[in-house]
Structures are given as C-alpha cells and as structure tokens.
Scaffold this motif. Structure first.
Motif, PDB file in Angstrom:
ATOM      1  N   SER A 606       0.837  -1.208   0.000  1.00 30.19           N
ATOM      2  CA  SER A 606       0.000   0.000   0.000  1.00 30.19           C
ATOM      3  C   SER A 606       0.864   1.247   0.000  1.00 30.19           C
ATOM      4  CB  SER A 606      -0.935   0.009   1.215  1.00 30.19           C
ATOM      5  OG  SER A 606      -1.804  -1.090   1.173  1.00 30.19           O
ATOM      6  N   LEU A 607       1.926   1.220   0.833  1.00 32.24           N
ATOM      7  CA  LEU A 607       2.816   2.373   0.872  1.00 32.24           C
ATOM      8  C   LEU A 607       3.519   2.564  -0.468  1.00 32.24           C
ATOM      9  CD1 LEU A 607       4.130   4.646   2.454  1.00 32.24           C
ATOM     10  CD2 LEU A 607       5.792   3.005   3.347  1.00 32.24           C
ATOM     11  N   LEU A 608       3.969   1.439  -1.047  1.00 31.56           N
ATOM     12  CA  LEU A 608       4.591   1.548  -2.370  1.00 31.56           C
ATOM     13  C   LEU A 608       3.602   2.070  -3.408  1.00 31.56           C
ATOM     14  CD1 LEU A 608       6.714  -1.722  -2.483  1.00 31.56           C
ATOM     15  CD2 LEU A 608       7.568   0.614  -2.472  1.00 31.56           C
ATOM     16  N   PHE A 609       2.352   1.633  -3.318  1.00 30.37           N
ATOM     17  CA  PHE A 609       1.342   2.111  -4.271  1.00 30.37           C
ATOM     18  C   PHE A 609       1.102   3.617  -4.112  1.00 30.37           C
ATOM     19  CE2 PHE A 609      -3.103   3.105  -5.194  1.00 30.37           C
ATOM     20  CZ  PHE A 609      -3.134   2.779  -6.547  1.00 30.37           C
ATOM     21  N   SER A 610       1.058   4.097  -2.866  1.00 28.56           N
ATOM     22  CA  SER A 610       0.846   5.538  -2.656  1.00 28.56           C
ATOM     23  C   SER A 610       2.002   6.349  -3.210  1.00 28.56           C
ATOM     24  CB  SER A 610       0.659   5.825  -1.167  1.00 28.56           C
ATOM     25  OG  SER A 610       1.851   5.542  -0.439  1.00 28.56           O
ATOM     26  N   LEU A 611       3.219   5.803  -3.081  1.00 24.68           N
ATOM     27  CA  LEU A 611       4.359   6.513  -3.660  1.00 24.68           C
ATOM     28  C   LEU A 611       4.305   6.502  -5.181  1.00 24.68           C
ATOM     29  CD1 LEU A 611       7.210   5.313  -1.282  1.00 24.68           C
ATOM     30  CD2 LEU A 611       6.163   7.577  -1.373  1.00 24.68           C
ATOM     31  N   VAL A 612       3.815   5.379  -5.736  1.00 24.41           N
ATOM     32  CA  VAL A 612       3.613   5.363  -7.189  1.00 24.41           C
ATOM     33  C   VAL A 612       2.646   6.471  -7.606  1.00 24.41           C
ATOM     34  CG1 VAL A 612       2.673   4.029  -9.104  1.00 24.41           C
ATOM     35  CG2 VAL A 612       4.185   2.928  -7.464  1.00 24.41           C
ATOM     36  N   VAL A 613       1.576   6.658  -6.835  1.00 18.05           N
ATOM     37  CA  VAL A 613       0.598   7.715  -7.141  1.00 18.05           C
ATOM     38  C   VAL A 613       1.259   9.088  -7.119  1.00 18.05           C
ATOM     39  CG1 VAL A 613      -1.515   8.860  -6.368  1.00 18.05           C
ATOM     40  CG2 VAL A 613      -1.363   6.364  -6.342  1.00 18.05           C
ATOM     41  N   PHE A 641      -0.250  11.875  -1.210  1.00 21.56           N
ATOM     42  CA  PHE A 641       0.493  12.131   0.024  1.00 21.56           C
ATOM     43  C   PHE A 641      -0.334  11.766   1.254  1.00 21.56           C
ATOM     44  CE2 PHE A 641       3.472  15.099  -2.260  1.00 21.56           C
ATOM     45  CZ  PHE A 641       4.606  14.367  -1.960  1.00 21.56           C
ATOM     46  N   ALA A 642      -1.645  11.975   1.198  1.00 25.30           N
ATOM     47  CA  ALA A 642      -2.494  11.567   2.334  1.00 25.30           C
ATOM     48  C   ALA A 642      -2.436  10.051   2.529  1.00 25.30           C
ATOM     49  CB  ALA A 642      -3.927  12.029   2.096  1.00 25.30           C
ATOM     50  N   PHE A 643      -2.498   9.322   1.438  1.00 23.16           N
ATOM     51  CA  PHE A 643      -2.418   7.865   1.491  1.00 23.16           C
ATOM     52  C   PHE A 643      -1.064   7.408   2.042  1.00 23.16           C
ATOM     53  CE2 PHE A 643      -3.016   3.786  -1.219  1.00 23.16           C
ATOM     54  CZ  PHE A 643      -3.253   3.047  -0.065  1.00 23.16           C
ATOM     55  N   CYS A 644       0.005   8.020   1.525  1.00 18.29           N
ATOM     56  CA  CYS A 644       1.357   7.656   1.937  1.00 18.29           C
ATOM     57  C   CYS A 644       1.594   7.962   3.407  1.00 18.29           C
ATOM     58  CB  CYS A 644       2.364   8.379   1.063  1.00 18.29           C
ATOM     59  SG  CYS A 644       4.076   8.113   1.527  1.00 18.29           S
ATOM     60  N   LEU A 645       1.238   9.192   3.820  1.00 22.44           N
ATOM     61  CA  LEU A 645       1.515   9.615   5.186  1.00 22.44           C
ATOM     62  C   LEU A 645       0.637   8.881   6.191  1.00 22.44           C
ATOM     63  CD1 LEU A 645       1.898  13.444   4.481  1.00 22.44           C
ATOM     64  CD2 LEU A 645       3.722  11.832   5.029  1.00 22.44           C
ATOM     65  N   SER A 646      -0.620   8.611   5.845  1.00 22.13           N
ATOM     66  CA  SER A 646      -1.490   7.856   6.759  1.00 22.13           C
ATOM     67  C   SER A 646      -1.010   6.421   6.901  1.00 22.13           C
ATOM     68  CB  SER A 646      -2.934   7.905   6.256  1.00 22.13           C
ATOM     69  OG  SER A 646      -3.031   7.324   4.967  1.00 22.13           O
ATOM     70  N   SER A 647      -0.474   5.851   5.839  1.00 21.80           N
ATOM     71  CA  SER A 647       0.079   4.486   5.919  1.00 21.80           C
ATOM     72  C   SER A 647       1.293   4.468   6.835  1.00 21.80           C
ATOM     73  CB  SER A 647       0.480   3.994   4.520  1.00 21.80           C
ATOM     74  OG  SER A 647      -0.653   3.925   3.676  1.00 21.80           O
ATOM     75  N   ILE A 648       2.172   5.466   6.695  1.00 23.17           N
ATOM     76  CA  ILE A 648       3.362   5.526   7.554  1.00 23.17           C
ATOM     77  C   ILE A 648       2.960   5.714   9.004  1.00 23.17           C
ATOM     78  CG2 ILE A 648       5.408   6.913   8.099  1.00 23.17           C
ATOM     79  CD1 ILE A 648       5.642   7.511   5.124  1.00 23.17           C
ATOM     80  N   MET A 649       2.024   6.661   9.214  1.00 21.27           N
ATOM     81  CA  MET A 649       1.639   6.981  10.581  1.00 21.27           C
ATOM     82  C   MET A 649       0.912   5.823  11.232  1.00 21.27           C
ATOM     83  SD  MET A 649      -0.764  10.086  11.910  1.00 21.27           S
ATOM     84  CE  MET A 649      -2.174   9.395  11.078  1.00 21.27           C
ATOM     85  N   SER A 650       0.014   5.173  10.526  1.00 20.70           N
ATOM     86  CA  SER A 650      -0.813   4.140  11.128  1.00 20.70           C
ATOM     87  C   SER A 650      -0.081   2.810  11.216  1.00 20.70           C
ATOM     88  CB  SER A 650      -2.100   3.967  10.309  1.00 20.70           C
ATOM     89  OG  SER A 650      -2.821   5.169  10.303  1.00 20.70           O
ATOM     90  N   LEU A 669      -8.362   0.457   9.017  1.00 18.33           N
ATOM     91  CA  LEU A 669      -9.477   1.404   9.135  1.00 18.33           C
ATOM     92  C   LEU A 669      -8.956   2.838   9.333  1.00 18.33           C
ATOM     93  CD1 LEU A 669     -12.003  -0.602  11.332  1.00 18.33           C
ATOM     94  CD2 LEU A 669     -12.136  -0.128   8.875  1.00 18.33           C
ATOM     95  N   ASN A 670      -7.868   2.968  10.105  1.00 19.17           N
ATOM     96  CA  ASN A 670      -7.291   4.305  10.294  1.00 19.17           C
ATOM     97  C   ASN A 670      -6.815   4.882   8.971  1.00 19.17           C
ATOM     98  OD1 ASN A 670      -7.695   4.506  13.067  1.00 19.17           O
ATOM     99  ND2 ASN A 670      -5.794   3.438  13.545  1.00 19.17           N
ATOM    100  N   ILE A 671      -6.100   4.045   8.217  1.00 20.49           N
ATOM    101  CA  ILE A 671      -5.616   4.513   6.905  1.00 20.49           C
ATOM    102  C   ILE A 671      -6.783   4.934   6.021  1.00 20.49           C
ATOM    103  CG2 ILE A 671      -4.398   3.825   4.802  1.00 20.49           C
ATOM    104  CD1 ILE A 671      -2.768   1.911   6.536  1.00 20.49           C
ATOM    105  N   PHE A 672      -7.823   4.119   6.022  1.00 20.27           N
ATOM    106  CA  PHE A 672      -8.985   4.418   5.183  1.00 20.27           C
ATOM    107  C   PHE A 672      -9.677   5.702   5.642  1.00 20.27           C
ATOM    108  CE2 PHE A 672     -13.551   4.019   4.370  1.00 20.27           C
ATOM    109  CZ  PHE A 672     -13.536   3.933   2.982  1.00 20.27           C
ATOM    110  N   SER A 673      -9.777   5.882   6.954  1.00 18.33           N
ATOM    111  CA  SER A 673     -10.455   7.089   7.453  1.00 18.33           C
ATOM    112  C   SER A 673      -9.684   8.352   7.096  1.00 18.33           C
ATOM    113  CB  SER A 673     -10.640   6.992   8.969  1.00 18.33           C
ATOM    114  OG  SER A 673      -9.379   6.936   9.627  1.00 18.33           O
ATOM    115  N   PHE A 674      -8.330   8.301   7.238  1.00 21.31           N
ATOM    116  CA  PHE A 674      -7.537   9.471   6.855  1.00 21.31           C
ATOM    117  C   PHE A 674      -7.702   9.776   5.366  1.00 21.31           C
ATOM    118  CE2 PHE A 674      -4.561   8.193  10.488  1.00 21.31           C
ATOM    119  CZ  PHE A 674      -5.198   9.042  11.377  1.00 21.31           C
ATOM    120  N   LEU A 675      -7.664   8.736   4.551  1.00 18.68           N
ATOM    121  CA  LEU A 675      -7.779   8.938   3.102  1.00 18.68           C
ATOM    122  C   LEU A 675      -9.177   9.392   2.718  1.00 18.68           C
ATOM    123  CD1 LEU A 675      -6.270   8.677   0.424  1.00 18.68           C
ATOM    124  CD2 LEU A 675      -7.023   6.301   0.300  1.00 18.68           C
TER     125      LEU A 675
END
Length: 875
Positions: A606-613, A641-650, A669-675
């Motif tokens: 997921s983190l790699l995918f967000s960086l691809v985005v 960046f929201a996806f990437c940062l929420s993945s790192i944080m959560s 769920l946290n990642i999804f809620s942030f995104l």
C-alpha cells in the motif's frame, strides 16, 4: 459727402479769391519734383501711371533755412523702366486700334514713385489735382477726365495711394502689388490688380516646402507690407503642417551684417525670402562677398527673375539651384521692336536711361552707333515678360472698361435706372473695371493664382538661366494645384535636406526638447511592449494583451506560449517509477520471507502504491495545462500524500513493539479514514471552486504562461494543510519510537525520511515563490519527486539491502529472538545465551563498520542486549 462739399466750397473760394485780387494767387508755394511722361493735349480720357523707375530718393542736406523742395530720385532701374515703356506701348497700340475705343484717344500721365511712399503720395496728389491748384487731393481745373491709375509699384506704395484714391472711389489697377492686405474692400474699395494675391503664393511656397520634406527653414522679409504679410501667411501655413522656423529676419540696411551672420550660423539650409529685388540686392551682394554657399533660396515673384540674377556667373554658387514662383509669362507682339527703336533724345528719363547704359560700357562712352540689341541689359530682355505683361493687361483692363462706357446704350446702362455716363464727362466711380475676357477676370479685385515654378540653373555660357520646372494653379482642386518635375531641378550641389532633427525611424517616437521648436526633437526608443510603425511617430502604440513588441519595436508579434513540456522531467519520473517497481518486484519475490512479513506485506505494498501515485501525479503537471489536468494533478498529489503519510503513521508507528505479520483491522481502518477525509475535502473543492487552466500575461512581458489556477486559495490551503498535519503526526510518532527496543521497528528510518520530506518542502516554498512560468512547475515537480524519493529510499532501501545483500539476516530467528518453548522456558542455557550475546556483540561491531548494514545489526543489538541483561540479572 461732407468732405467733398467742404473741398468744393474751398475750391470755389479759391476761384473767387483769384478773381477778386490780381496780386494774390491760389497756387502752391512749391511744386513736387516729379519726373515721368505726360500727354494730355487733345485727349478725350487720361489714364494715370506710376512706376518705381528709380530705386531711392537722393538725400538732402537737411537745411531748414531754405524753402523745402521735393527730393530727387537716384538709382536708375532698367527693369521697371521697361514696365513704363509697356504702358506707353499699350496706350499707343490701343489708340491705333479700330475695335477698341475707336472714337477716343487715350492720354496718359506717368510719374516715377522712386520706390518710396512719399514720392508715391506726391504723384497721386499731383495726378488728382495737378500742380496749379491750391487744394491738394481735389481737382478744380478743366481738362480731360481721369479714368484710372495703373500702379503704383510695390505693395506698400499701392497701399498708400489706394487709401487716397479710395476716398473718392477712384479706380486703381496694380500690376505688381501682391500683398494680401489689399484684398480688403472696406479699406480699399476701388483697388484691383492683374497679379495674384500673395495668399496664393504663400500657400504655394508652403506646399513646396512640404513637398520636399523640409521642416527647418529660415525666413527673410522686406521691412514693408509686402514682406510682413507674405511671411506671416507663409508661417501660419507651414507651422500648422509641422514645419519650424529656424530664424526670421527683417531686411534693413543697418542689419545686413547681422543677417549675414545669422544665415551663416543657422543650420537651416532653406531660406524663404519675401522681398523685392531692390531691398534684397544689398544682402545678396554681401553674401556673395563672404562666399556663403550651401543654401537653397526660395524666391517670390518680386525677385525670382530679378535683374542682378542675370549678372551672376558659375562662380557665384550662392544662387545656383534657387527655386521661386513667377507670375504667368507671355509675349507682347511688337514690343521688342518698340524698345529697340526708342529715341534717346525725347525726354529726360530716356536721356538718363542712355547715360546709364553708356556708363556700363567698357569705356563708358556711346558713339550713337551701338546696336542696342547686343547690349547685355535687362531692359532689352523680353524673354521673361511677366510683370511687364501684367502692366500691359492693366492698361487693357482700363481700356475695356472705357470702351463699355463709350458704347453704352441708353436704357441699358448701369446707372440710375439703366442710364449711361458720358465718356467726355464722367465720375471716376462710373468706370466699371471688373471685366471678363480671355485674358483677365477680376474676382473681387483679384485674379486667379497661377504661377510658374522657376529653377535657377547655369547655362552653357556659365550664366544663370530661368528654367520652368513646374506650375501652381490656386483655382484647381487641392490635390492638383502643384505640379513639380523633380528630375528637371538642378540643385546647387545636391538635393538639400533641411531638418532640425533627422526623422525618427519606426520603433522610436519623438521626444520634444524643452525650449526648442517642435521640429527639434530626440528619437526615443519605444518601451518594451510598445511599437511605432511609422516615421516621426509622436507616441508609441501599446501592443495587445496577447502580443509583444519585436526587437525592432516596429511590429507587435504574438507572445511566446510557455508551459513545461514533456521532456527530461518525465524521464526522471519514469526512472523513479521504475525504481518503485524494482522495489515491488523485490518485495514480491520475497513476500514469504520473515522480513517482508514482519510489518504486513499488504501495508508495504500500500505504501509503495501511494508513492507510485505521487510519482505519477507529477506527469499531470507536464504539457499544456487543461482544466482536467489541473484538477487531476492537484487532487492526485493531495490524495497520494495523504495515502502515503497515513500508511506511515498508522502502520509503522502505532504498534512499535510488535512484529506483526498481520496488521490489526483497526490499522487499515485508520488509513482508510484518513484517506476518506481527504477525499471528501477534494470532492467539495472540485465541485465548488475547482482548479482550472489560465493564461498568465502579467508574469512575463514577452510570454504567455499557461498555468493552473488553484480555484480557491482557502480550499488548497486546507487540503494541503491536512497533508502537513499527517506528516507532522507521522514524524512525531516516528521520533518517539526511534529508541524503543523492538525487532524491526523502523522508527529511525522513518524519522530520517520525514526529515527529508520536510526539508524538501520547506526549501520548496522560497524556490517556488522566486520563480516564474514553467520553472515554477519544474520546482513543484522536483519537490514531489524529491520528497517521494526520500521516503522511498529511507523506508525501503534498507529492507531491500537485507533482502538482496544480507539474506542471512532475513530469518525467523533473527526476526523472533524472544521465541519460547512449549513449556514456557527460554530456549538455550545461560552459557549459550552469554556466548550468543558475545557473538552478537562481535557481529554488531563488525557490521557497524560496514555501510548499509545498520538495520540488521541495530535490531539484533537491541534484542540481544536485552537478552544479555536479562540473563545477567538471573545470575
């Protein structure tokens, strides 16, 4: 009428007084000293004439003890003497004709005006009253009636005589008075002329100046009405057209040296002269003496065919190339023979003429046998009969008026109910001079303004000749009035160019110099964005919004369209994406290994995918901005960046103590809620005030920058502030977890990655604000790629290093050193633990010395250090 009654009474009183006393007389105390011609004996009608046969009056001693006498004249003028002979010739010719005044012999009284006003007034009074009556300005004696006066020469002379003659409506026909002031019928009710009004000549000279593009001219005028009025009309017309006067001088004998100095110092190469030949001659003589050259003179009709021009030779380069206007030239049949047959002993004037001619001969003597035809004298030159012909026409105009008076039929006349006047007894006002035939037509006292344009050229014998190079017709349509044959003009040296400042070329404008004429200016280049496409433009023209001035500033050209095209930034983006896919391939190939499973493979992907985005969104910043690309780039960046940062944080910081092979559902769920929160905000932004493409014409003058407008500053600030908040939270959590003892918590790596993220974006702000155009977009793309690449390398490069370079560290034992047996006891003994600890410590020291191996060493050190301490506590 009261003045007339008074004069009649005064005359009657004189007659009565003469009869009453034989001793007393009513005669004048002295007579005017006038020379001329007179023939009134047995004549039915008398025509008066006045000519400036001499150039000036002789000075007297100023003695007031003697009875004052009228001054003599001096300076015999051959040209004007020919005019006098033209009047005598015309009268003799009329008296011989059977079709014009067949029953009337014309007499004449001709006086010399001596080119002075006082003599002209003396001649006028004498013509009206004679020299035997006591009352000046009124004729009491008998004799043939006076019909009209032909004269009196120059304009100032005619003005003086016309004021006297106009009191009694006495007709006056001038042959050379061109002053425009004489057109006033209120001041000069009976004045007519057979020469054009100077208004035509002033207009013609002005048109000539404009025709040749001369904008800087000097003027010289005679100190009389002719010069003053002529120059005034000329100045008004040329100044209205943008021509400037370099200097303006008035001719007077005492100012000759000063005028010469002015001509020498002036930068104007064109000099317009309104003067008679008599007034101008001293100035020309002095200019020739000082060898003043490189000037082009514009002559008026009063001196363009002057007598002294004939004496100029090839060495007198001052006058070569002179241009001027002359009245219509004509021939008078039989006139030349009349001049040649003149008897030298008939009268004092003729005798003086021959005396002056003889003085011009080499030995100054005349034998009486000379052939006058061979004498180089202006008097005998009939090639330029212009003013002479004007005299001839004036006499014939009076003759035609008298002919109409003589042959008037009773009941068809113009007076008192169609009455006629008696030609032997008529009043001067009854001579109706306005006359129309094929030769002359008076229009309110003036004739049509027709001129021949004369160019002074040197003939084969080295003398100046008058060459016709054009015509001017004041009665024609404005566009057809002047016709100049430029190729026929011979200039003194080269075609003159007389300007105070050179023409301003396209791309510049005129800048007026303070305190100087408008023709003196500086050429100021047009400012950027302004043009002038004509010469001598007064103002520069501002280009349109989408245009800009070219380098020459003489044309508006479309502005350069600027945007960040597909190129090197795209290649860099693809390189980073390839690196991402390399990481993905590495992780996919090692998906079952303990290292990949340690932090949930799904979360890593997921983190790699967000960086691809985030990498891919930089592509939307490239190319010509469109509304869809503006919206996609901003929203993709915010969500990526929201996806990437929420993945790192959560995923990587909320559970720092666990080696989680499967993340709890709450983490996802946290990642999804942030995104989801960021997605809602972006949706509202797109609906209400979405980003859109614009043309920025103000950032750079020569370019149109195609860029994206954020739509709403509030929305974009809120959306990216949310990303900043997530980044701060991720950094805080990573910073707190960096020293916790766990197996594969990447707190330090994430902390360092977030530091790189903040450094990049903090540096981005001043760099972004200090650039314009496509470079702003380039800075933004660089910040996106640099921050994304920083996170990628800091988080995933250590793992890939272990997976590819140190696979021995990617074991379950290494990942789970706290594993226990089924009975709950720890695996191994204390000795073995101590030995293991020693080996681990040795391994730590060895691995610390090697670059890139810190992750495995660090984790092992954390775990085994704890283990060693635990076992030591047991001892």
């Amino acid at each position: 009428m009261e003045i007339r009654h008074f004069l009649l009474g005064l005359c009657a009183f004189c007659l009565f007084h003469r009869r009453a006393s034989a001793e007393s007389t009513c005669n004048l105390k002295a007579k005017f000293n006038l020379s001329g011609y007179k023939d009134v004996e047995k004549k039915k009608v008398v025509i008066g004439g006045m000519f400036p046969i001499h150039k000036r009056i002789a000075s007297n001693d100023g003695n007031t003890l003697r009875l004052p006498v009228s001054s003599d004249c001096e300076g015999f003028n051959f040209r004007t003497f020919r005019w006098t002979q033209a009047m005598l010739f015309a009268i003799n010719e009329i008296n011989k004709r059977e079709d014009l005044l067949p029953n009337t012999d014309l007499g004449y009284v001709i006086y010399d005006s001596c080119f002075t006003i006082s003599k002209a007034v003396e001649g006028t009074l004498t013509y009206l009253t004679g020299q035997d009556e006591a009352v000046p300005n009124y004729r009491c004696g008998d004799g043939p009636p006076l019909a009209a006066l032909v004269g009196a020469g120059g304009s100032d002379l005619s003005i003086a005589t016309a004021r006297i003659l106009g009191l009694y409506h006495f007709p006056q026909v001038s042959y050379s008075s061109t002053c425009s002031a004489l057109e006033s019928k209120f001041q000069f009710p009976t004045f007519l002329r057979t020469i054009p009004n100077d208004k035509h000549q002033s207009t013609a000279i002005a048109k000539m100046v404009l025709h040749f593009g001369w904008t800087w001219v000097g003027t010289i005028a005679a100190d009389d009405d002719y010069g003053k009025y002529g120059i005034k009309d000329f100045k008004e017309q040329v100044e209205e057209a943008g021509v400037c006067i370099s200097f303006s001088e008035t001719l007077s004998p005492e100012d000759i040296q000063r005028i010469v100095q002015t001509v020498v110092e002036a930068t104007a190469k064109i000099i317009v002269v309104f003067s008679s030949d008599v007034d101008l001659s001293p100035l020309i003589t002095e200019l020739l003496r000082q060898n003043v050259t490189n000037r082009t003179w514009i002559a008026t009709e009063a001196w363009v065919t002057s007598l002294w021009a004939k004496g100029c030779t090839l060495t007198d380069s001052l006058l070569g190339g002179t241009l001027g206007f002359a009245v219509k030239r004509a021939s008078i049949p039989g006139f030349q023979r009349y001049l040649l047959d003149m008897d030298p002993y008939t009268d004092p004037l003729t005798e003086e003429f021959w005396e002056t001619v003889c003085l011009g001969l080499p030995d100054g003597l005349c034998t009486g046998c000379e052939s006058v035809a061979k004498l180089n004298n202006t008097y005998f030159d009939v090639s330029q009969l212009r003013i002479t012909y004007s005299v001839y026409k004036a006499v014939y105009a009076v003759a035609h008026a008298l002919h109409n008076l003589e042959h008037c039929k009773e009941g068809q006349g113009p007076f008192n109910g169609k009455d006629c006047a008696d030609i032997t007894d008529f009043e001067p006002w009854q001579v109706s001079l306005p006359h129309t035939d094929e030769e002359i037509y008076f229009d309110k006292g003036d004739v049509e303004g027709f001129y021949e344009i004369i160019n002074w050229q040197f003939s084969s014998n080295g003398e100046i000749s008058y060459v016709i190079v054009g015509h001017y017709n004041g009665s024609a349509a404005p566009e057809d009035r002047m016709n100049i044959l430029n190729d026929s003009i011979v200039w003194n040296s080269e075609p003159p160019r007389s300007v105070c400042s050179e023409n301003c070329q396209p791309g510049t404008r005129k800048g007026i110099r303070q305190g100087e004429p408008v023709c003196c200016f500086d050429c100021i280049p047009c400012a950027d964005g302004e043009i002038s496409n004509t010469s001598n433009a007064r103002e520069c023209i501002l280009c349109g919004v989408d245009d800009w001035s070219n380098d020459a500033h003489d044309a508006c050209v479309p502005k350069i369209i600027e945007f960040l095209a597909f190129g090197e930034p795209l290649g860099i983006t693809f390189l980073f994406i390839a690196l991402l896919f390399l990481f993905k391939v590495v992780f996919i190939m090692n998906v079952g290994t303990p290292l990949v499973k340690a932090n949930d493979a799904l979360l890593s992907f997921s983190l790699l995918f967000s960086l691809v985005v985030t990498f891919l969104c930089s592509i939307f910043f490239l190319g010509q901005p469109q509304n869809w690309s503006c919206m996609t780039s901003q929203v993709a960046l915010a969500l990526g960046f929201a996806f990437c940062l929420s993945s790192i944080m959560s995923g990587y910081t909320l559970l720092p103590h666990c080696v989680c092979y499967e993340m709890p559902l709450s983490t996802h769920l946290n990642i999804f809620s942030f995104l989801y929160t960021q997605g809602i905000a972006c949706g509202v932004w797109l609906i209400m005030l979405p980003p859109h493409s614009i043309k920025n014409t103000s950032a750079k003058n020569i370019k149109i920058i195609l860029e994206c407008d954020e739509g709403s500053v509030v929305f974009i600030c809120c959306i990216f502030s949310y990303d900043i908040l997530l980044a701060l939270l991720a950094f805080i959590f990573a910073f707190i977890a960096r020293k916790l003892e766990d197996n594969f918590s990447e707190g330090k790596c994430i902390t360092f990655g977030m530091l790189v993220f903040f450094i990049v974006w903090i540096s981005f702000v001043p760099a972004y604000l200090s650039t314009r155009g496509k470079f702003m977009v380039a800075v933004q793309i660089f910040a996106i790629l640099a921050s994304s690449f920083g996170l990628l390398t800091c988080i995933f490069l250590p793992k890939c290093y272990i997976l590819l370079v140190k696979p021995e560290c990617n074991t379950e034992e290494m990942m789970r050193p706290h594993a226990k047996t089924r009975d709950g006891t720890a695996t191994g003994t204390s000795a073995s633990l101590a030995t293991a600890a020693t080996e681990v410590n040795a391994t730590i020291s060895s691995m610390h010395s090697r670059r890139g191996r810190y992750l495995c060493t660090k984790n092992l050190t954390f775990k085994h250090s704890s283990l060693v301490h635990t076992e030591q506590d047991k001892f």
